[in-house]
Design an enzyme around this catalytic site. Structure first.
Site, PDB file in Angstrom:
ATOM      1  N   VAL A  86       0.863  -0.953  -0.295  1.00  0.00           N
ATOM      2  CA  VAL A  86       0.319   0.284   0.064  1.00  0.00           C
ATOM      3  C   VAL A  86       0.536   1.131  -0.626  1.00  0.00           C
ATOM      4  O   VAL A  86       1.820   1.394   0.935  1.00  0.00           O
ATOM      5  CB  VAL A  86      -0.808   0.363   1.181  1.00  0.00           C
ATOM      6  CG1 VAL A  86      -1.049   1.536   1.417  1.00  0.00           C
ATOM      7  CG2 VAL A  86      -2.096  -1.566   1.314  1.00  0.00           C
ATOM      8  N   PRO A  87       0.800   1.699  -1.041  1.00  0.00           N
ATOM      9  CA  PRO A  87       2.544   3.046  -1.074  1.00  0.00           C
ATOM     10  C   PRO A  87       2.005   3.997  -0.295  1.00  0.00           C
ATOM     11  O   PRO A  87       1.840   4.939  -1.026  1.00  0.00           O
ATOM     12  CB  PRO A  87       2.719   2.546  -2.900  1.00  0.00           C
ATOM     13  CG  PRO A  87       0.560   2.824  -3.260  1.00  0.00           C
ATOM     14  CD  PRO A  87       0.188   1.752  -2.142  1.00  0.00           C
ATOM     15  N   CYS A  88       1.948   3.978   0.342  1.00  0.00           N
ATOM     16  CA  CYS A  88       1.805   5.122   0.712  1.00  0.00           C
ATOM     17  C   CYS A  88       3.340   6.248   1.160  1.00  0.00           C
ATOM     18  O   CYS A  88       3.444   7.085   1.772  1.00  0.00           O
ATOM     19  CB  CYS A  88       2.236   5.343   2.867  1.00  0.00           C
ATOM     20  SG  CYS A  88       3.401   4.389   3.715  1.00  0.00           S
ATOM     21  N   HIS A  89       4.485   5.734   0.383  1.00  0.00           N
ATOM     22  CA  HIS A  89       5.374   6.395  -0.428  1.00  0.00           C
ATOM     23  C   HIS A  89       5.382   7.400  -1.065  1.00  0.00           C
ATOM     24  O   HIS A  89       6.082   8.310  -1.769  1.00  0.00           O
ATOM     25  CB  HIS A  89       6.266   5.820  -0.389  1.00  0.00           C
ATOM     26  CG  HIS A  89       6.018   4.353  -1.672  1.00  0.00           C
ATOM     27  ND1 HIS A  89       5.776   3.226  -0.856  1.00  0.00           N
ATOM     28  CD2 HIS A  89       6.575   5.063  -3.194  1.00  0.00           C
ATOM     29  CE1 HIS A  89       5.379   2.346  -2.331  1.00  0.00           C
ATOM     30  NE2 HIS A  89       6.034   3.394  -3.250  1.00  0.00           N
TER      31      HIS A  89
END
Lengths: 206, 157
Positions: free
Chosen positions: A172-175
């Site tokens: 889950v690409p919170c970056h």
């Protein structure tokens, strides 16, 4: 203590017992999975950051933790929140391992993994993370934009908190969520990692 | 009440359970019994209504699996109609283990388990009692009787 008790206590370990054989542990984990007794399976996945802990339920990937996160605490959280039937068992996390390998080798731009959101607290945090999961590879949004997609454009601080407690980073690409104005913003796993992930995706996209 | 993650039990108590089973059924059958024990424990784990003395609980399951294993070994060895009582396995040492352990294995079930849990695993009598599902006095008596019997056999040998 009698001589007999001393004898019983001493020669045992040295001569015939050197711990549980690994084969017995492997067979146990395999059978437990086969018989559907494992609610939460976990194991390690390689990454450029070191070994990640990954955990999956029947519903999907539920947790990914960076190497410095203490395993004991991770397992206790899973036991408390989902089920105490937590076991180190490789089969269910094999696909996660494979997809992460491909991602880090730039051979994968999207994860085909089911996700289990049960470690996320609150409806808004879930909405924020779902909106984040939909950000395409190599692209970014601001905290405000993610808050908007989750239904409350003004709640960008709450969105930041939701992202900060993302239980499944990388996948889950919170970056991919940045400060408005071009700053990196924050990252629970450390800003170096955020930069590394963004560079990896940019490099692959270019 | 919250139960610890099952893996934590396996990490903490796997060795003592395995060692207990090696003493009870011998090194050859121990791995099978080990698997049966932990599968049974995992199956029952969700329904457990206490988080105390989990080691004793696990050893009690192991003791039951050891008894099952002795019974099926006895059934394999002899026609069932002729011998309803499980026969004690002969005290032959396996794989170079000390002969003493073959003698421990030949003790009556409760004595064998009690002697092991008290002397090798170093459990307090209260926990031996939990593992054997008996009173503390009975646990103490079984340890005492088992050691007595071993002493006599060793003098006789």
């Amino acid at each position: 203590m009698s001589e007999l008790e001393r004898q019983l206590r001493q020669p045992y370990d040295a001569t015939i017992h050197a711990g549980v054989p690994q084969a017995a542990l492997d067979a146990l984990a395999a059978r437990a999975e086969r018989e559907g007794l494992v609610e939460v399976a976990y194991g390690q996945a390689d990454s450029p950051f070191g070994p990640l802990t990954v955990a999956a339920t029947e519903r999907g990937l539920v947790l990914l933790a960076y190497p410095e996160v203490e395993l004991e605490g991770v397992l206790e959280r899973l036991a408390r929140t989902i089920s105490p039937r937590v076991l180190e068992a490789p089969r269910r996390i094999d696909p996660v391992r494979r997809e992460l390998d491909e991602y880090f080798e730039r051979r994968r731009r999207e994860f085909d993994l089911e996700l289990d959101w049960r470690l996320v607290r609150g409806g808004f945090a879930t909405a924020v993370l779902e909106a984040t999961a939909a950000i395409p590879y190599g692209e970014t949004l601001t905290y405000r934009e993610v808050a908007g997609r989750a239904g409350s454009p003004k709640a960008f601080r709450a969105a930041g908190n939701g992202l900060g407690s993302n239980p499944i980073p990388i996948v889950v690409p919170c970056h991919r969520v940045l400060a408005s104005g071009g700053g990196l913003g924050g990252y629970t796993g450390g800003l170096d990692r955020k930069r590394t992930l963004l560079d990896l995706e940019r490099g692959a996209a270019a | 009440m919250s139960l610890p993650p099952f893996q934590a039990l396996l990490d903490a108590h796997g060795a003592v359970v395995h060692r207990f089973l090696v003493a009870a059924v011998g090194p050859v059958d121990a791995d099978d019994c080990f698997q049966e024990t932990w599968i049974a424990a995992l199956r029952a784990y969700d329904d457990l209504d206490h988080a105390e003395n989990l080691r004793g609980w696990l050893l009690r399951i192991a003791q039951r699996k050891a008894i099952d294993s002795h019974r099926s070994a006895a059934r394999r060895a002899l026609p069932a109609e002729r011998l309803p009582e499980p026969a004690a396995p002969p005290p032959e040492p396996v794989d170079g283990e000390p002969r003493l352990w073959a003698r421990v294995r030949a003790l009556p079930e409760k004595q064998r388990a009690a002697v092991f849990l008290r002397t090798v695993a170093g459990l307090p009598y209260a926990e031996v009692a939990v593992a054997l599902d008996c009173s503390r006095d009975a646990a103490r008596r079984n340890v005492h009787d088992g050691l007595q019997r071993l002493r006599k056999e060793l003098i006789g040998a």
